[in-house]
Motif scaffolding. Sequence first.
Motif, PDB file in Angstrom:
ATOM      1  N   MET A 265       0.951  -1.147   0.119  1.00 27.24           N
ATOM      2  CA  MET A 265      -0.018  -0.211   0.017  1.00 27.24           C
ATOM      3  C   MET A 265       1.041   1.194   0.044  1.00 27.24           C
ATOM      4  N   THR A 266       0.814   1.920  -1.028  1.00 31.09           N
ATOM      5  CA  THR A 266       1.419   3.445  -1.023  1.00 31.09           C
ATOM      6  C   THR A 266       0.491   4.400  -1.032  1.00 31.09           C
ATOM      7  N   ILE A 267       0.949   5.373  -0.829  1.00 31.76           N
ATOM      8  CA  ILE A 267       0.079   6.836  -0.860  1.00 31.76           C
ATOM      9  C   ILE A 267       0.445   7.648  -2.213  1.00 31.76           C
ATOM     10  N   LYS A 268      -0.960   7.653  -2.756  1.00 30.04           N
ATOM     11  CA  LYS A 268      -0.846   8.220  -4.136  1.00 30.04           C
ATOM     12  C   LYS A 268      -1.190   9.951  -3.706  1.00 30.04           C
ATOM     13  N   THR A 269      -0.571  10.610  -4.249  1.00 29.66           N
ATOM     14  CA  THR A 269      -0.599  12.194  -4.081  1.00 29.66           C
ATOM     15  C   THR A 269      -1.030  12.879  -5.532  1.00 29.66           C
ATOM     16  N   PHE A 270      -2.134  13.556  -5.489  1.00 30.18           N
ATOM     17  CA  PHE A 270      -2.473  14.355  -6.534  1.00 30.18           C
ATOM     18  C   PHE A 270      -2.570  15.878  -6.219  1.00 30.18           C
ATOM     19  N   ASP A 271      -2.267  16.688  -7.003  1.00 30.89           N
ATOM     20  CA  ASP A 271      -2.367  17.903  -7.353  1.00 30.89           C
ATOM     21  C   ASP A 271      -2.811  18.664  -8.555  1.00 30.89           C
ATOM     22  N   ALA A 272      -2.481  19.712  -8.876  1.00 29.44           N
ATOM     23  CA  ALA A 272      -2.850  20.569 -10.246  1.00 29.44           C
ATOM     24  C   ALA A 272      -2.073  20.056 -11.225  1.00 29.44           C
ATOM     25  N   PHE A 273      -0.722  19.048 -10.977  1.00 26.77           N
ATOM     26  CA  PHE A 273       0.100  18.631 -12.008  1.00 26.77           C
ATOM     27  C   PHE A 273      -0.238  17.029 -12.235  1.00 26.77           C
ATOM     28  N   SER A 274      -0.855  16.388 -11.046  1.00 23.34           N
ATOM     29  CA  SER A 274      -1.086  15.005 -11.436  1.00 23.34           C
ATOM     30  C   SER A 274      -2.670  14.875 -11.152  1.00 23.34           C
ATOM     31  N   ARG A 275      -3.260  15.118 -12.292  1.00 24.80           N
ATOM     32  CA  ARG A 275      -4.799  15.655 -12.296  1.00 24.80           C
ATOM     33  C   ARG A 275      -5.515  13.922 -11.778  1.00 24.80           C
ATOM     34  N   LEU A 276      -6.358  14.488 -11.119  1.00 25.40           N
ATOM     35  CA  LEU A 276      -7.554  13.433 -10.949  1.00 25.40           C
ATOM     36  C   LEU A 276      -8.643  13.453 -11.995  1.00 25.40           C
ATOM     37  N   SER A 277      -9.136  12.298 -12.468  1.00 22.86           N
ATOM     38  CA  SER A 277     -10.070  12.187 -13.312  1.00 22.86           C
ATOM     39  C   SER A 277     -11.496  12.642 -12.672  1.00 22.86           C
ATOM     40  N   PHE A 278     -12.540  12.865 -13.440  1.00 26.36           N
ATOM     41  CA  PHE A 278     -13.787  13.263 -12.618  1.00 26.36           C
ATOM     42  C   PHE A 278     -14.440  11.967 -11.924  1.00 26.36           C
ATOM     43  N   ILE A 279     -13.998  10.866 -12.395  1.00 28.06           N
ATOM     44  CA  ILE A 279     -14.396   9.582 -11.938  1.00 28.06           C
ATOM     45  C   ILE A 279     -13.866   9.234 -10.479  1.00 28.06           C
ATOM     46  N   ASP A 280     -12.425   9.714 -10.501  1.00 26.55           N
ATOM     47  CA  ASP A 280     -11.858   9.447  -9.379  1.00 26.55           C
ATOM     48  C   ASP A 280     -12.162  10.697  -8.259  1.00 26.55           C
ATOM     49  N   ILE A 281     -12.540  11.996  -8.565  1.00 24.08           N
ATOM     50  CA  ILE A 281     -13.105  12.885  -7.897  1.00 24.08           C
ATOM     51  C   ILE A 281     -14.383  12.485  -7.120  1.00 24.08           C
ATOM     52  N   ASN A 282     -15.187  11.737  -8.122  1.00 20.57           N
ATOM     53  CA  ASN A 282     -16.736  11.256  -7.371  1.00 20.57           C
ATOM     54  C   ASN A 282     -16.026  10.023  -6.622  1.00 20.57           C
ATOM     55  N   ARG A 283     -15.437   9.141  -7.042  1.00 23.99           N
ATOM     56  CA  ARG A 283     -14.742   8.057  -6.004  1.00 23.99           C
ATOM     57  C   ARG A 283     -14.530   8.610  -4.811  1.00 23.99           C
ATOM     58  N   ILE A 284     -13.592   9.531  -4.580  1.00 26.61           N
ATOM     59  CA  ILE A 284     -13.068  10.144  -3.478  1.00 26.61           C
ATOM     60  C   ILE A 284     -14.130  10.772  -2.595  1.00 26.61           C
ATOM     61  N   THR A 285     -14.946  11.680  -3.497  1.00 24.73           N
ATOM     62  CA  THR A 285     -16.027  12.337  -2.670  1.00 24.73           C
ATOM     63  C   THR A 285     -16.674  11.410  -1.947  1.00 24.73           C
ATOM     64  N   ASN A 286     -17.328  10.353  -2.665  1.00 27.15           N
ATOM     65  CA  ASN A 286     -18.309   9.225  -1.884  1.00 27.15           C
ATOM     66  C   ASN A 286     -17.627   8.573  -0.784  1.00 27.15           C
ATOM     67  N   PHE A 287     -15.988   8.341  -1.056  1.00 27.35           N
ATOM     68  CA  PHE A 287     -15.421   7.471   0.125  1.00 27.35           C
ATOM     69  C   PHE A 287     -15.233   8.291   1.290  1.00 27.35           C
ATOM     70  N   LEU A 288     -15.249   9.787   1.128  1.00 23.02           N
ATOM     71  CA  LEU A 288     -14.839  10.658   2.410  1.00 23.02           C
ATOM     72  C   LEU A 288     -16.142  10.700   3.060  1.00 23.02           C
ATOM     73  N   PHE A 289     -17.367  11.129   2.234  1.00 22.72           N
ATOM     74  CA  PHE A 289     -18.599  11.055   2.705  1.00 22.72           C
ATOM     75  C   PHE A 289     -19.060   9.856   3.550  1.00 22.72           C
ATOM     76  N   GLU A 290     -18.881   8.910   2.993  1.00 23.05           N
ATOM     77  CA  GLU A 290     -19.117   7.531   3.504  1.00 23.05           C
ATOM     78  C   GLU A 290     -18.508   7.086   4.902  1.00 23.05           C
ATOM     79  N   ASN A 291     -17.304   7.500   4.875  1.00 24.46           N
ATOM     80  CA  ASN A 291     -16.484   7.018   5.855  1.00 24.46           C
ATOM     81  C   ASN A 291     -15.877   7.999   6.780  1.00 24.46           C
ATOM     82  N   SER A 292     -16.459   9.275   7.083  1.00 24.38           N
ATOM     83  CA  SER A 292     -16.093  10.443   7.883  1.00 24.38           C
ATOM     84  C   SER A 292     -16.804  10.047   9.297  1.00 24.38           C
TER      85      SER A 292
END
Length: 145
Positions: free
Chosen positions: A1-28
């Motif tokens: 397990m590694t940590i993936k880092t995203f910023d303005a240069f290593s872009r997130l796809s809109f699918i990933d943005i939705n996936r991470i949004t749902n993850f944070l909402f469901e697990n907070s």
Amino acid sequence: MTIKTFDAFSRLSFIDINRITNFLFENSGPFKDPKSGIRKSILYAAKEISGLGGYVFIIEDKNEILGAAVVNKTGMNEYLSENILVNIAVKEKSRRKGIAKRLIKHTITYCKGDIAIHINKDNPAILLFKKEGFKIKNIEMRLER
């Protein structure tokens, strides 16, 4: 397990943005932000909306998110922290296995300048943040309308 880092240069796809949004909402847990606010913090970090940007950190195992954190740059280093850790969550079955600690340590290492977090006074995660060097500095007062 590694940590993936995203910023303005290593872009997130809109699918990933939705996936991470749902993850944070469901697990907070009980202290979660609204889903729209979580999404907005991710879009800000990825510079998909106007602002200074920031970072999204995720820990995955076989394409399953186990933990995620979102940091937004504030640009206010003269009077506030340069960074704010806006969201952090770990999947319930993966808690107490050091994932939150790894995310916090990675955030501390990766971000330049001070890091603030707004955390509910009843959230037991306060102890973890204290162990990682965070100090209670201010009390937020809010007039809610």
